[in-house]
Design a protein around this motif. Structure first.
Motif, PDB file in Angstrom:
ATOM      1  N   SER A 127     -18.450   4.101  11.167  1.00 41.66           N
ATOM      2  CA  SER A 127     -17.731   4.632  10.014  1.00 41.66           C
ATOM      3  C   SER A 127     -17.135   3.461   9.264  1.00 41.66           C
ATOM      4  N   THR A 159     -19.246  10.130   0.035  1.00 45.00           N
ATOM      5  CA  THR A 159     -19.437   9.845   1.454  1.00 45.00           C
ATOM      6  C   THR A 159     -20.884  10.168   1.816  1.00 45.00           C
ATOM      7  N   GLU A 214     -17.328   1.206   5.052  1.00 44.29           N
ATOM      8  CA  GLU A 214     -17.840   1.126   3.694  1.00 44.29           C
ATOM      9  C   GLU A 214     -19.313   0.712   3.698  1.00 44.29           C
ATOM     10  N   THR A 258     -14.332  10.760  -3.736  1.00 47.72           N
ATOM     11  CA  THR A 258     -15.082   9.671  -3.100  1.00 47.72           C
ATOM     12  C   THR A 258     -16.454  10.187  -2.687  1.00 47.72           C
ATOM     13  N   LEU A 304     -18.478   5.493   1.119  1.00 47.95           N
ATOM     14  CA  LEU A 304     -18.215   5.471   2.553  1.00 47.95           C
ATOM     15  C   LEU A 304     -19.451   5.932   3.309  1.00 47.95           C
TER      16      LEU A 304
END
Length: 229
Positions: free
Chosen positions: A207, A33, A209, A31, A195
């Protein structure tokens, strides 16, 4: 979504000043971030804490559930962590080709040149003579060439043109790794599912999406200290 690395109640001090105030931050596997915040917000310190280049004054760093708080940076690198800082991320006295070969641990540097063809005519040049954007492309080639489970990059697109920056983020988003980048504001070209963690003065303020962060920001909402932990 499995967690590759995480900070738990992490505190970092630089002399008398505390840069991180006990934050919890998970880094999901496979992912992208993005850590957002102004200078002094703590985003670079989060990267350094994960990489092991600064020690925690309190809290823990976990990697797939194992406590790696006491592991030095080179030990984390051997486990599959690639850290590209915003400065001093290459060997200035070596040529571009030599920097790439070191990153690839061999002569096969084609993958990096596919991502950054601008480097091909610069192969015989010393890295220290390149422009800021060219040096950034060369530094990011480490993330392209070195197989890694975790990739940490401080301001990936520093000095790059918008087109090269967008290409960089497309590649980072496609890596089969947990990728964490630090930026002052959301860059263009972030893939869906990115994220976002927003830091202010060493604490997490948001915190969630990317789409949620964007709607919150443009909608004028201030929100709680962390809308989704």
């Amino acid at each position: 979504m499995s967690v590759e690395m995480e900070l738990r109640s992490a505190r970092v001090r630089y002399g008398p000043l505390e840069a991180l105030h006990g934050i919890d931050l998970p880094v999901p596997a496979a992912t992208l971030t993005v850590l957002l915040g102004r200078n002094g917000s703590g985003r670079t310190t989060v990267l350094r804490a994960l990489a092991g280049t600064v020690p925690l004054s309190a809290g823990r760093v976990l990697w797939r559930g194992a406590d790696v708080t006491r592991l030095h940076a080179h030990q984390r690198a051997r486990r599959g962590l690639c850290f590209v800082p915003d400065r001093r991320a290459l060997y200035a006295t070596l040529t571009v080709a030599e920097n790439l070969e070191l990153a690839a641990q061999g002569p096969d540097v084609a993958t990096a040149l596919d991502v950054y063809p601008e480097l091909r005519p610069l192969l015989p040049r010393r890295a220290g003579t390149l422009s800021g954007g060219e040096q950034r492309m060369l530094a990011l080639s480490r993330a392209v060439l070195a197989p890694a489970r975790v990739v940490l990059v401080d301001e990936p697109a520093l000095g790059m043109s918008p087109a090269v920056a967008a290409r960089t983020y497309r590649h980072l988003g496609a890596l089969d790794a947990a990728v964490v980048v630090a930026e002052q504001r959301p860059p263009a070209g972030l893939p869906p599912g990115t994220l976002v963690h927003e830091l202010r003065r060493g604490s997490l303020r948001f915190s969630g999406e990317l789409a949620e962060f964007t709607s919150r920001t443009w909608g004028g909402e201030e929100g709680p200290a962390s809308s989704r932990a």
